[in-house]
Scaffold this motif. Structure first.
Motif, short mmCIF file in Angstrom:
data_model
loop_
_atom_site.label_atom_id
_atom_site.label_comp_id
_atom_site.label_asym_id
_atom_site.label_seq_id
_atom_site.Cartn_x
_atom_site.Cartn_y
_atom_site.Cartn_z
N LYS A 176 40.26 38.57 -102.26
CA LYS A 176 40.78 37.87 -103.44
C LYS A 176 40.74 38.80 -104.67
O LYS A 176 41.66 38.89 -105.46
N PHE A 179 43.33 41.46 -104.48
CA PHE A 179 44.63 41.00 -104.99
C PHE A 179 44.65 41.10 -106.51
O PHE A 179 45.58 41.67 -107.10
N GLY A 200 49.44 43.29 -105.71
CA GLY A 200 48.26 42.49 -105.36
C GLY A 200 48.27 42.15 -103.88
O GLY A 200 47.25 42.24 -103.19
N PHE A 201 49.45 41.76 -103.39
CA PHE A 201 49.59 41.41 -101.97
C PHE A 201 49.20 42.59 -101.08
O PHE A 201 48.46 42.44 -100.11
N CYS A 204 45.47 43.16 -101.05
CA CYS A 204 44.82 42.09 -100.29
C CYS A 204 45.03 42.30 -98.78
O CYS A 204 44.10 42.15 -97.98
N ALA A 222 47.13 37.22 -96.58
CA ALA A 222 47.56 37.75 -97.88
C ALA A 222 48.64 36.85 -98.48
O ALA A 222 48.69 36.66 -99.71
N GLU A 225 46.98 33.95 -100.22
CA GLU A 225 46.48 34.34 -101.54
C GLU A 225 47.64 34.46 -102.54
O GLU A 225 47.55 33.97 -103.67
N LEU A 226 48.74 35.06 -102.09
CA LEU A 226 49.92 35.21 -102.95
C LEU A 226 50.37 33.86 -103.50
O LEU A 226 50.73 33.73 -104.68
N HIS A 232 55.36 33.40 -107.60
CA HIS A 232 55.23 34.17 -106.36
C HIS A 232 56.42 33.97 -105.41
O HIS A 232 56.53 34.66 -104.41
#
Ligand SMILES: [Mg+2]
Length: 356
Positions: A176, A179, A200-201, A204, A222, A225-226, A232
């Protein structure tokens, strides 16, 4: 054998090899590549005759600066309890600017000249540096740089994603956080969500791979999280498209055939885009990685022999698969010829030591 060292080295060397494979064809479309290199396109690592080495471009130069920035931040955190990852990365990107233009944005940054990383003269080579990185970093005076809340531009380009993979190595214990810092490090120069969210992706995803996830599950984690981040949708939709196209592939064997290359270029890769935005770049890289997830060489050949942004797609694909498969799965003939290989290996090892 896959060890943490093998993952870390694989990430940096894999990215550098992809970059060096794609650099000579980065501005060519598939028809131009084919007419220059034959029906299979580019198949061998291009060697600079004078140096007898394969040369990488700004993508890898900036990854080396990301490693430098993370190590610097780590030292400050351990010695003084100061957690300043993004500002340390910003200063290291100023060092990169210095290598490319001979100056920092501001005289106040002259203290950065003492940095050991600047002793590597190879890093001063100009290999079509990303224009947004140059112009944005040149405007960052008085220690001010872009953030997601206070962007300096609305640029969705690829110049930030390409330097984010080492963030995933450093924060592998906390995907996290990987990311978040990946996205923050991108927003220094690129203020559009289609530039900083893919960064970020990627960080992660790299973290998940170091933790031992298989590639498909790491992509799914991932993506989860995105989806917690605003704006997004475009990045998610392109990655989902890459996943479903890679899953439908009709792979004929372990070697990329001319037919397959033709089909991939005409249908799948064209449907995702040309790799000029961060979102398209991450999706193209994931498509190539998923399609040949057990064969580093073939994935990179697919990544470079497409009409888009070849060096950067192959650099990101190389970082992903290099982490997933480990350094031992990168062709030895490539690792053996890549410039600055010792610097890359030491960078990977130091990053690993810092998080052990
Ligand atoms: Mg480049």
């Amino acid at each position: 054998m896959k060890t943490a060292k093998n993952y870390f080295r694989g990430c940096l060397l894999g990215g550098a090899c992809g970059d060096a494979m794609g650099y000579p064809v980065e501005t060519m479309d598939w028809n131009q590549i084919r007419s220059e290199y034959g029906a299979h396109g580019i198949t061998k690592l291009p060697i600079n005759e004078e140096r007898n080495e394969a040369l990488f471009s700004d993508d890898t130069q900036m990854n080396i600066m990301t490693v430098d920035g993370l190590l610097w931040a780590d030292k400050k955190a351990k010695e003084r309890g100061i957690y300043a990852y993004t500002s340390s990365l910003f200063y290291c990107y100023q060092k990169w600017l210095y290598t490319q233009t001979g100056r920092f944005a501001d005289k106040n940054y002259n203290f950065l000249l003492g940095g050991e990383i600047l002793e590597n003269k190879e890093l001063f080579a100009r290999r079509t540096p990303d224009k947004v990185n140059i112009s944005t970093l040149e405007g960052c005076i008085n220690g001010k740089y872009g953030t997601m809340k206070r962007p300096l531009n609305q640029n969705p380009g690829t110049g930030a994603v390409m330097r984010a993979a080492p963030v995933g190595l450093y924060f592998y214990n906390d995907p996290k956080m990987a990311f978040r810092i990946g996205a923050e490090s991108a927003a220094i120069t690129h203020g559009h969500p289609d530039a900083y969210l893919p960064a970020g992706f990627l960080a992660c995803l790299i973290a998940q791979l170091v933790r031992g996830k298989d590639l498909e599950s790491a992509v799914v984690r991932a993506l989860d999280e995105l989806e917690t981040w605003p704006e997004h949708e475009n990045t998610r939709d392109l990655i989902e498209k890459a996943r479903s196209l890679a899953a439908q592939m009709n792979r004929s064997g372990n070697i990329l055939s001319v037919n397959e290359l033709e089909m991939a270029n005409r249908i799948d890769l064209a449907a995702i885009g040309s790799g000029e935005t961060g979102s398209e770049l991450i999706a193209l890289s994931i498509y190539c990685a998923l399609r040949y997830s057990d064969n580093f060489e073939q994935a990179i050949l697919l990544a470079v022999n497409q009409g888009g942004n070849s060096d950067t797609v192959a650099a990101v694909c190389g970082a992903i698969l290099g982490t997933y498969l480990g350094m031992d799965e990168i062709p030895y003939a490539w690792v053996n010829k890549i410039e600055c290989s010792i610097l890359l290996v030491h960078g990977a090892d130091k990053l690993l030591e810092s998080v052990m």
